[in-house]
Design a protein around this motif. Sequence first.
Motif, PDB file in Angstrom:
ATOM      1  N   LEU A  52      -4.190  15.269  39.844  1.00  0.00           N
ATOM      2  CA  LEU A  52      -2.980  15.178  40.655  1.00  0.00           C
ATOM      3  C   LEU A  52      -3.196  14.029  41.623  1.00  0.00           C
ATOM      4  O   LEU A  52      -3.905  14.152  42.620  1.00  0.00           O
ATOM      5  N   ARG A  53      -2.604  12.891  41.316  1.00  0.00           N
ATOM      6  CA  ARG A  53      -2.824  11.685  42.110  1.00  0.00           C
ATOM      7  C   ARG A  53      -1.698  11.557  43.138  1.00  0.00           C
ATOM      8  O   ARG A  53      -0.517  11.610  42.803  1.00  0.00           O
ATOM      9  N   HIS A 400       6.441   8.993  42.194  1.00  0.00           N
ATOM     10  CA  HIS A 400       5.243   8.186  42.039  1.00  0.00           C
ATOM     11  C   HIS A 400       3.984   9.048  41.985  1.00  0.00           C
ATOM     12  O   HIS A 400       2.905   8.549  41.747  1.00  0.00           O
ATOM     13  N   ASP A 401       4.129  10.386  42.220  1.00  0.00           N
ATOM     14  CA  ASP A 401       3.020  11.304  42.021  1.00  0.00           C
ATOM     15  C   ASP A 401       3.119  11.876  40.618  1.00  0.00           C
ATOM     16  O   ASP A 401       4.066  11.676  39.898  1.00  0.00           O
ATOM     17  N   GLY A 402       2.155  12.675  40.265  1.00  0.00           N
ATOM     18  CA  GLY A 402       2.270  13.378  38.997  1.00  0.00           C
ATOM     19  C   GLY A 402       0.935  13.885  38.518  1.00  0.00           C
ATOM     20  O   GLY A 402      -0.114  13.513  39.020  1.00  0.00           O
ATOM     21  N   TRP A 403       1.021  14.755  37.551  1.00  0.00           N
ATOM     22  CA  TRP A 403      -0.173  15.300  36.924  1.00  0.00           C
ATOM     23  C   TRP A 403      -0.560  14.365  35.785  1.00  0.00           C
ATOM     24  O   TRP A 403       0.257  14.024  34.946  1.00  0.00           O
ATOM     25  N   HIS A 404      -1.810  13.985  35.751  1.00  0.00           N
ATOM     26  CA  HIS A 404      -2.270  13.064  34.735  1.00  0.00           C
ATOM     27  C   HIS A 404      -3.525  13.609  34.073  1.00  0.00           C
ATOM     28  O   HIS A 404      -4.344  14.270  34.693  1.00  0.00           O
ATOM     29  N   ARG A 405      -3.663  13.292  32.810  1.00  0.00           N
ATOM     30  CA  ARG A 405      -4.921  13.524  32.129  1.00  0.00           C
ATOM     31  C   ARG A 405      -5.485  12.159  31.763  1.00  0.00           C
ATOM     32  O   ARG A 405      -4.782  11.307  31.236  1.00  0.00           O
TER      33      ARG A 405
END
Length: 427
Positions: A52-53, A400-405
Amino acid sequence: MNQVLITADRVIAGPSDEVTVGGAVLVEAGRVTAVGAAADLDAAVEARVPRLRCPGATVMPGMTDCHVHLAFDAGPDPVGAVAEADAGELSAAMAERAAQLLAAGVTTVRDLGDRDALTVALRASIDSGAVAGPRILAATAPLTSYGGHCGFLGGEVGTDEDIRARIARNAAMGADLIKVMASGGALTPGGPRMWEAQFTPGQLRLIVEEGGRHGLGVAAHAHGSQTIADCVAAGVRTIEHCSWRTAEGIVHDPAVIRRMAEDDVAVCRCVSGDWRLFLDQMGPERAKAMAEVILEMREAGVRFIAGTDAGVPGARFGDYVGMLEFFASLGFTRREILDMATVNAAHALGLADTGVLAPGKRADLIVVDGDPLTDLNVLRRIRHVFTAGRRAAGSDAPTHDGWHRRGGRPRRGRGGGRRRGIILGRG
């Protein structure tokens, strides 16, 4: 997996002088498992762990409101709203108020007086995950004199035996602490005046002793100067309001203040977001005297903790930051204020597992847009709220945030839109 790595421009681990620029927090199964530099943790944590950036944001411990009344509606007639309410309707309203606190970044609340132990039932629903809300510490019915302050909540006592029986009943109902209305208050028509004592020094000692016998600390509502002294001598854990009132005005005792600091008796001033109106109503002389005694307590080393008295007339559940701004107006630093809301509050409430971000602690944390050490208003811009590792519904981040793998594409939900999060710490 129940893991997530949260990265941001800074992490305030707590106390507030512990700041990691370009930091990260690893959460697993409802606990914090690591705190450190984002680059180091990003490299060390497996690629399959969700990221979570949060650029431009700060990760910090969730905030604590040490004084709320979830059964009150913040309207002009809280007595009628509580005493005459249907239990089912009141329970639903309390759950909604708890949700408002959570949305404001408050992950722990101490409820200091309700009806029929309804906060205990709400606490169970939140703990089970059935409803969303902050962690609750419940006092249930506060002890008060017959016809005394908030007697409509069911905690009226007279004799020593009444006191023992009421404390035993509160403990049996699941209370986390004992609340005593040591002095009068402004809320109850016909009750003792704010500076008038409702219990003798011997009764206050008995309340502390009986609470301790059940493993429960005592929070004392105390406006009167002599009552404050009696509560400190009795060994209460926190003084609520602590306004040093007498019939003649505000009169404090430096010796009592020194003992408060020595005995680690914390003060919750119970300031709502409408504090400017309150100061206007007090008048310049009394407002000046009140500010001076707060600053004298601060200079003496008294521990201040954050509380809004949410639920009483004018004290809204969603305006936590307004209370913090009151202390800023008196010259408290932002670091002091953040500690009041986090690590100091946890210490005073006897919670060893929260208030800071460190391995093994509960993952009670918030992500705010900006840096609260330069601007307290940032605390109104909540991006994410986690309680025991669960991300609160509705705390979705901006685009501009989000969950990333790492190495993969963002997941998409059924409707083709980007999924903004997962629920952590279940099961």
